[in-house]
Design a protein around this motif. Structure first.
Motif, PDB file in Angstrom:
ATOM      1  N   ILE A 235      41.687   5.629  58.731  1.00  0.00           N
ATOM      2  CA  ILE A 235      41.559   6.892  59.601  1.00  0.00           C
ATOM      3  C   ILE A 235      40.172   7.272  59.943  1.00  0.00           C
ATOM      4  O   ILE A 235      39.745   7.250  61.130  1.00  0.00           O
ATOM      5  CB  ILE A 235      42.140   8.034  59.044  1.00  0.00           C
TER       6      ILE A 235
ATOM      7  N   ASN B  67      43.178  -4.240  57.310  1.00  0.00           N
ATOM      8  CA  ASN B  67      44.271  -3.245  56.786  1.00  0.00           C
ATOM      9  C   ASN B  67      44.763  -3.731  55.289  1.00  0.00           C
ATOM     10  O   ASN B  67      44.682  -2.824  54.581  1.00  0.00           O
ATOM     11  CB  ASN B  67      45.296  -2.987  57.822  1.00  0.00           C
TER      12      ASN B  67
ATOM     13  N   SER C  17      43.681   4.557  51.069  1.00  0.00           N
ATOM     14  CA  SER C  17      43.780   3.786  52.198  1.00  0.00           C
ATOM     15  C   SER C  17      43.880   4.125  53.466  1.00  0.00           C
ATOM     16  O   SER C  17      43.186   3.965  54.434  1.00  0.00           O
ATOM     17  CB  SER C  17      44.993   2.577  51.900  1.00  0.00           C
ATOM     18  N   TYR C  18      44.712   5.095  53.530  1.00  0.00           N
ATOM     19  CA  TYR C  18      45.084   5.779  54.920  1.00  0.00           C
ATOM     20  C   TYR C  18      43.880   6.768  55.147  1.00  0.00           C
ATOM     21  O   TYR C  18      43.289   6.766  56.448  1.00  0.00           O
ATOM     22  CB  TYR C  18      46.135   6.676  54.831  1.00  0.00           C
ATOM     23  N   SER C  19      43.014   7.210  54.201  1.00  0.00           N
ATOM     24  CA  SER C  19      41.795   7.936  54.738  1.00  0.00           C
ATOM     25  C   SER C  19      40.732   7.017  55.078  1.00  0.00           C
ATOM     26  O   SER C  19      40.048   7.490  56.022  1.00  0.00           O
ATOM     27  CB  SER C  19      41.316   8.683  53.270  1.00  0.00           C
TER      28      SER C  19
ATOM     29  N   THR D 134      52.089  12.718  53.475  1.00  0.00           N
ATOM     30  CA  THR D 134      51.275  12.200  52.249  1.00  0.00           C
ATOM     31  C   THR D 134      51.464  13.278  50.977  1.00  0.00           C
ATOM     32  O   THR D 134      51.597  13.047  49.879  1.00  0.00           O
ATOM     33  CB  THR D 134      49.932  12.060  52.643  1.00  0.00           C
TER      34      THR D 134
ATOM     35  N   LEU E  61      49.892   2.054  59.693  1.00  0.00           N
ATOM     36  CA  LEU E  61      50.821   2.626  58.782  1.00  0.00           C
ATOM     37  C   LEU E  61      51.867   1.820  58.081  1.00  0.00           C
ATOM     38  O   LEU E  61      51.967   2.240  56.722  1.00  0.00           O
ATOM     39  CB  LEU E  61      51.855   3.412  59.847  1.00  0.00           C
TER      40      LEU E  61
ATOM     41  N   LEU F 299      49.514  13.066  60.053  1.00  0.00           N
ATOM     42  CA  LEU F 299      49.263  12.176  59.156  1.00  0.00           C
ATOM     43  C   LEU F 299      49.154  12.660  57.621  1.00  0.00           C
ATOM     44  O   LEU F 299      49.471  11.757  56.790  1.00  0.00           O
ATOM     45  CB  LEU F 299      48.000  11.487  59.551  1.00  0.00           C
TER      46      LEU F 299
ATOM     47  N   TYR G 171      56.469   8.392  58.430  1.00  0.00           N
ATOM     48  CA  TYR G 171      55.507   8.284  59.513  1.00  0.00           C
ATOM     49  C   TYR G 171      56.075   7.579  60.846  1.00  0.00           C
ATOM     50  O   TYR G 171      55.781   8.109  61.972  1.00  0.00           O
ATOM     51  CB  TYR G 171      54.535   7.182  59.028  1.00  0.00           C
TER      52      TYR G 171
END
Length: 546
Positions: free
Chosen positions: A452, A426, A447-449, A77, A339, A73, A178
């Motif tokens: 997760i 999301n 956003s991904y953090s 990034t 994703l 992941l 991804y």
């Protein structure tokens, strides 16, 4: 020139490793690993190292697989914006015009992107070594696992760098990276768990067979990237900001998006040939017809093709052969949306800042809620329709396997509701990050953090509680915490006994209360985020309700 006196490498390393976020990330990473080991470590005064060595093996495997997933992941990034970031900052031609050779640029970008991640992985070695005295795993297995992990990081970074060279935008290169890495991670995790009892065989494969394969693929990708930099087809990026979709479709290979046909028009509506209606939202109209597709449809075509190719074996196994494991297929659908959703929403407002058009947008007569709904619906529409392409097999499995699915129509509807609510959450969380951050890359990472932490941390806590420690009194609390994640909520959906009996024998019993708790809490969080974004639009940037 490739490493010792590489100005690209020196500049990137100074920028990345001296940032405050690098130290904060390293601290948080070590604290989390230390807490996990503290919870899972035996608490008795005397520990029998020969009675149950499997617990230590499971602990080490959990640590390694967790870091393997995190590396998959985090590597894109860092690498997916290495070259596309130069294009977005309009410094791409300056980099190509420098006396640096293409391989020097590729190696410099590659090493600089992965150094921070390698530091995180190496810093976790002392914590892993504390689990070795518990027995059940040798130091050679740990070194072999870390060797494979390092080689995997190189492969993931080369994939991200190649995508960064191919696409004009970091968001596009990130999501394609991804989706390419996702099947590699799934196969790797299955391989590691399947050979858990064969330590020597797993060690030989991880140290002797996989590294040459991974390094060869990485070298091919880096060579392709260097050749593209030597003969760049995208020089003059200012003249290539907008792609002619009709011309692109003539030269497209494979799937072609027909914007005037179903179902393509659901996520890529045709160009408007008449004047905009008075009741239409101009922000939404501009985003859905121009912004999302100004760079062409290559990224969308790759997303659809890769996701469907990976979904075919998963839907066959989890929906038709073993339908009682259908929640695992739902997890794949949710991960796909995790994703994809930030890619179309995290740049909603940051892109306006980067193009210096935010002030023009704010001086219009549009009210804050019009800007909010226009930006949100444009990104959500594309990501949700792409996600629904993966959900139609649920309906097909329900219709074709009535004998096994029985009267589980309520469960199937609940699965669709969970995916819908998670998709809204999301997209809205990415829009909130876009409101708070100044750069699109920062908003994507944020956003991904957030996703997760909210989605995967309860899963990790449940795994530790049920496999590594005796947390019987706390399972009820962990169920409540886990119900906040859709990845666990899909497992709590009750199914009929005729297909759920295998899971019931293992102790996994569905509970409608936990499912309702997830739906209620997520809807409440959605309402709260809407209020926060609307308030920021109205107050922080001087927007007053008219």
């Amino acid at each position: 020139m490739l490493l010792l006196e590489n100005p690209v490498l020196q500049r990137e390393l100074l920028t990345n490793l001296r940032a405050n976020s690098a130290f904060v990330l390293l601290l948080l990473y070590q604290v989390v690993l230390g807490l996990v080991l503290l919870v899972a470590y035996p608490s008795g005064q005397r520990v029998d190292l020969s009675s149950d060595p499997s617990a230590a093996r499971q602990l080490v495997d959990f640590f390694f697989l967790g870091q393997y997933v995190l590396a998959s992941l985090m590597a894109p990034t860092f690498a997916a914006g290495a070259i596309s970031g130069e294009k977005e900052r309009k410094t791409y031609e300056m980099l190509l015009a420098s006396p640096l050779r293409p391989w020097a640029i590729v190696i410099g970008k590659m090493v600089a992107s992965l150094t921070h991640l390698v530091v995180l992985i190496i810093a976790s070695l002392p914590i892993i070594m504390l689990a070795l005295p518990l027995g059940g795993v040798s130091v050679y297995e740990v070194w072999g696992a870390y060797l494979w992990l390092m080689i995997s990081i190189v492969l993931f970074g080369s994939i991200g760098l190649a995508c960064s060279c191919r696409f004009q935008r970091t968001s596009s290169s990130l999501v394609v990276s991804y989706l390419v890495i996702l099947p590699i991670v799934i196969v790797g995790a299955i391989f590691w768990r399947a050979l858990e009892s064969s330590g020597s065989l797993r060690l030989n494969i991880a140290t002797l067979i996989l590294p040459p394969i991974y390094l060869t693929i990485s070298w091919v990708l880096c060579a392709w990237t260097a050749r593209r930099l030597l003969y760049p087809p995208d020089v003059g990026s200012e003249g290539k900001d907008v792609v002619d979709l009709e011309e692109e479709s003539k030269h497209a290979i494979g799937m072609i998006i027909q914007r005037d046909q179903f179902p393509d028009r659901l996520f890529a509506p045709p160009r408007r040939t008449a004047l905009m209606k008075d009741s239409a939202n101009p922000v939404y109209d501009k985003e859905i017809h121009a912004e999302l597709f100004s760079q062409g449809t290559l990224m969308l075509r790759l997303v659809i093709q890769i996701s469907m190719l990976l979904a075919i074996p998963l839907m066959a196994f989890f929906l038709f052969i073993f339908p009682w494991h259908c929640p695992w297929y739902l997890c794949y659908v949710l991960v796909f949306n995790i994703l994809v959703a930030p890619v179309f929403s995290a740049g909603a407002l940051t892109s306006e800042r980067e193009r210096q058009t935010l002030e023009l947008l704010l001086t219009t007569v549009l009210q804050p809620w019009q800007i909010l709904w226009g930006k949100l619906l444009a990104g959500f529409r594309v990501s949700y329709v792409l996600t629904m392409f993966l959900m139609w097999p649920m309906v097909l499995a329900f219709l074709l396997a009535m004998g096994r699915f029985g009267s589980n129509w309520l469960a199937v509807l609940t699965f669709f509701a969970i995916v819908l609510i998670a998709a809204i959450f999301n997209s809205l969380s990415a829009l909130l990050c876009s409101t708070l951050c100044k750069k699109t890359s920062t908003a994507l990472l944020a956003s991904y953090s957030v996703l997760i932490v909210l989605y995967f941390l309860p899963v990790a806590a449940w795994f530790i509680a049920t496999n590594l420690v005796d947390a019987g009194p706390y399972l009820g609390v962990l169920k409540l915490v886990g119900a906040m994640s859709p990845l666990m909520a899909v497992f709590w959906v009750p199914l009929d006994a005729n297909i759920h009996e295998n899971l019931a024998e293992g102790g996994a019993i569905g509970d409608w209360k936990l499912v309702c708790l997830y739906i209620a809490s997520t809807l409440l969080a959605i309402a709260g985020m809407l209020a926060v974004v609307a308030t920021l639009l109205r107050n922080r940037w001087g927007m007053t309700g008219r």
